[in-house]
Design an enzyme around this catalytic site. Structure first.
Site, mmCIF file in Angstrom:
data_model
loop_
_atom_site.group_PDB
_atom_site.id
_atom_site.type_symbol
_atom_site.label_atom_id
_atom_site.label_comp_id
_atom_site.label_asym_id
_atom_site.label_seq_id
_atom_site.Cartn_x
_atom_site.Cartn_y
_atom_site.Cartn_z
ATOM 1 C CB SER A 87 72.596 -8.489 35.438
ATOM 2 O OG SER A 87 73.663 -7.642 35.832
ATOM 3 C CE LYS B 172 76.283 -7.964 32.496
ATOM 4 N NZ LYS B 172 74.888 -8.126 32.969
#
Length: 272
Positions: A66, A136
């Site tokens: 990701s 993230k």
């Protein structure tokens, strides 16, 4: 009587004999002393590692793609856990590790750690298998207005982001447009660099608890460097686009109409 030095094995020891015997005993004594000190040295090392893990740095493993290409599957990153103790909060552009805020990892496969991994995780040299953490990039912080329309860039407080770190071939948000949203104080809005392979804030806007925003209290720390493998050693600086003039919260004050619209959209989302 015969001279005692004539008897086999008799007589005073030769000068070299006494010195060699003394050195041998001293070496053996030092060796025994080292073995006695070894458990203490190991205990001190473990305590230091635990203190470092708790207050300074911790290694985390990247479990998915990701954050490609910034981070690759299997990379180990070092996370700064010290500055949050002094009140430092996440900034736009930082890559951060945070605890799962509201079951974001539901349905994700998990693996059983072996004994070696468990031991290393206890002293901070490997990630804990019990901790459900995500990594993230921070796009917006409390008080910011953030949005991304299909075909367009991500905007923070009306400023378009230039995002060269996005995975090649991905779009900023075409698969999941959002906003404008007002980020509540004490929270952050996060996105993965591999936008089309990241279940980030965009995909949790309907969550009744977080609405996609990550509480600052859930942030473990900032990822500051890739530590492993050695062929990928690199720091993780804040991209220049987050330093452009006017991206700060003062942009909201300069546009009260836009701020009211964003606040209304956020309130509608929170009560929906």
């Amino acid at each position: 009587m015969g001279d005692p030095t004539d008897a086999p094995g008799g007589g005073p020891p030769q000068p070299g004999e006494d010195r060699a015997g003394g050195e041998g005993k001293k070496a053996k004594s030092e060796q025994r002393s080292l073995w006695k000190q070894l458990p203490i040295l190991i205990a001190v090392a473990v305590v230091l590692a635990l203190l470092i893990k708790t207050f300074l740095l911790q290694a985390f493993s990247i479990p998915s793609g990701s954050m490609q290409n910034t981070l690759q599957l299997g990379d180990r990153v070092l996370v700064d856990k010290l500055t949050p103790w002094f009140g430092s909060e996440p900034e736009r552009g930082e890559v951060v590790v945070f605890h799962d805020p509201s079951n974001w990892l539901a349905g994700q496969p998990t693996s059983e750690p072996n004994v070696f991994q468990v031991v290393l995780s206890k002293i901070g040299l490997a990630p804990s298998a019990d901790e459900k953490d995500l990594i993230k990039r921070v796009i917006a912080i409390g008080g910011d207005t953030v949005e991304c329309r299909k075909g367009g860039p991500v905007k923070v407080n009306g400023k378009s982001l230039n995002e060269p770190y996005i995975y090649p071939g991905n779009t900023p948000c075409d698969d999941r447009p959002f906003g404008p949203l007002r980020v509540p104080e004490g929270t952050i809005w996060v996105l993965g660099d591999h936008r089309q392979d990241s279940a980030d804030s965009r995909w949790h806007m309907d969550d009744p608890k977080t609405h996609g925003f990550v509480p600052v209290d859930d942030v473990v720390g900032r990822a500051i460097a890739v530590a492993w493998p050695v062929t990928r050693w690199a720091t993780l600086p804040i991209p220049k686009t987050f330093e452009q003039p006017g991206i700060g919260n003062q942009a909201i004050a300069a546009d009260p109409t836009g701020a009211r619209a964003a606040a209304a959209a956020s309130a509608s989302m929170e009560t929906g």
